[in-house]
Enzyme design. Structure first.
Site, PDB file in Angstrom:
ATOM      1  CE  LYS A  56      -8.984 -13.457  -4.131  1.00 52.12           C
ATOM      2  NZ  LYS A  56      -8.557 -13.265  -2.739  1.00 52.12           N
TER       3      LYS A  56
ATOM      4  CE  LYS B 285      -4.480  -1.520   1.663  1.00 51.71           C
ATOM      5  NZ  LYS B 285      -5.500  -1.398   2.703  1.00 51.71           N
TER       6      LYS B 285
ATOM      7  CE  LYS C 219     -11.989  -1.987  -5.155  1.00 54.56           C
ATOM      8  NZ  LYS C 219     -12.088  -0.622  -4.739  1.00 54.56           N
TER       9      LYS C 219
END
Ligand code: TRP
Length: 331
Positions: free
Chosen positions: A197, A115, A200
């Protein structure tokens, strides 16, 4: 009776657009587990502000994700369904636990590294202490089991380490939690690249099906799903990943076994497979979508169950926090 059940806890971030992967991999399982465990399920709104959020959107997304828990079939009478930020015990325990967590161990967290690379202009302290807040979520409810995806395993490990360290220093205070991988969770792959996988953030929006997608959109996405150049339908994830993913989604919604599903499609082509899978998904999501819309349109009901959930969660969490205050010498 209640006391004998194990405690189970899991939270989801309100900022992720929930898709078929979340539904079949997490929520549908939670619904099945709610009778066997003493369940705490919640919305991790405090975690979501480690990345900059638009306040108006965030406020809506918290309500929407909470409504979705109930629409998916979780019963607020059976389980404790709560919003993390509505229960100040989380922030309080997080501070205390941060004093029992080492800089070095937080520096090794792969999610922090990922991140901070992705949000290089906002590497805030919250992003760094994210796992401590999560450990607090888990330890506040004396959770035995924490169902999470593989990407959260390292966070469960650190929660265990913190619990063990605290218990060693002050005597038995926290239950040491374990990760929980449900036996029946389907791993849903992208419809466009079945080696990945479903996500979104798929660069191709046809790769994922959002839980709230319209039936026509769902049909379109399945019709465009990647299969292979064979013409027969068989379950073989290695050699036929696209077809196998469709079959696996089909069994999740119809309740058929894989053998039954394969037999059902015997002699049929990929066109029929795609249409029938889409129809099963549309039919399976319909009650969830209807219930979701109903709950969101009844503001008073939604606010009432959110407030009740927060109260139930707080009462439980407070017990643990009081114990911690005493052990540390703050009370
Ligand atoms: N970090 C988790 C995620 O992004 C969400 C989360 C927050 C969580 N607190 C938790 C999951 C406690 C399990 C238990 O998916």
């Amino acid at each position: 009776m209640e006391e004998q059940k194990k405690n189970m806890l899991s939270l989801i971030q309100p900022t992720n657009t929930p898709h078929l992967g979340n539904y079949l991999g997490a929520m549908q399982n939670w619904v099945k587990l709610q009778n066997d465990y003493n369940c705490y399920f919640g919305i991790a709104d405090l975690h979501s502000i480690t990345v900059r959020q638009d306040p108006v959107k965030l406020r809506n997304q918290i309500k929407e994700s909470y409504a979705l828990l109930i629409a998916a079939g979780l019963d607020p009478e059976k389980s404790t369904l709560f919003v993390q930020g509505h229960n100040s015990n989380h922030a309080e325990l997080s501070w205390i636990l941060s004093c029992y967590t080492q800089f070095g161990e937080l520096s090794r967290m792969t999610q922090f590294k990922d991140k901070s690379a992705k949000h290089a202009d906002n590497i805030n302290a919250g992003l760094f202490t994210y796992p401590v807040l999560m450990a607090g979520d888990i330890l506040l409810y004396q959770s035995d089991l924490v169902p999470v995806g593989a990407d959260q395993k390292q966070h469960i490990e650190i929660a265990r380490d913190i619990a063990i360290r605290f218990n060693n220093a002050y005597g038995e205070t926290f239950k040491v939690p374990e990760g929980f991988i449900p036996k029946f969770g389907a791993r849903v792959m992208s419809l466009q690249d079945p080696s990945m996988k479903m996500s979104k953030s798929d660069p191709n929006p046809n790769g994922f099906v959002a839980i709230m997608d319209d039936p026509s959109v769902i049909m379109k996405k399945f019709k465009r799903a990647v299969t292979d150049s064979d013409t027969f339908i068989a379950f073989d994830p290695e050699n036929k990943p696209g077809v196998s993913n469709l079959l696996s989604i089909y069994t999740s919604f119809t309740g058929l076994t894989m053998d039954e599903a394969v037999k059902h499609f015997d002699g049929l082509g990929y066109g029929s497979l795609k249409t029938e899978v889409a129809e099963a998904v549309i039919a399976g999501l319909e009650p969830v979508q209807n219930e979701y819309k109903k709950i969101l349109s009844d503001k008073a009901y939604l606010e009432k169950i959110m407030a009740d959930g927060a109260e139930k969660a707080s009462a439980q969490a407070r017990k643990t926090l009081r114990k911690v205050y005493r052990k540390v010498g703050l009370a």
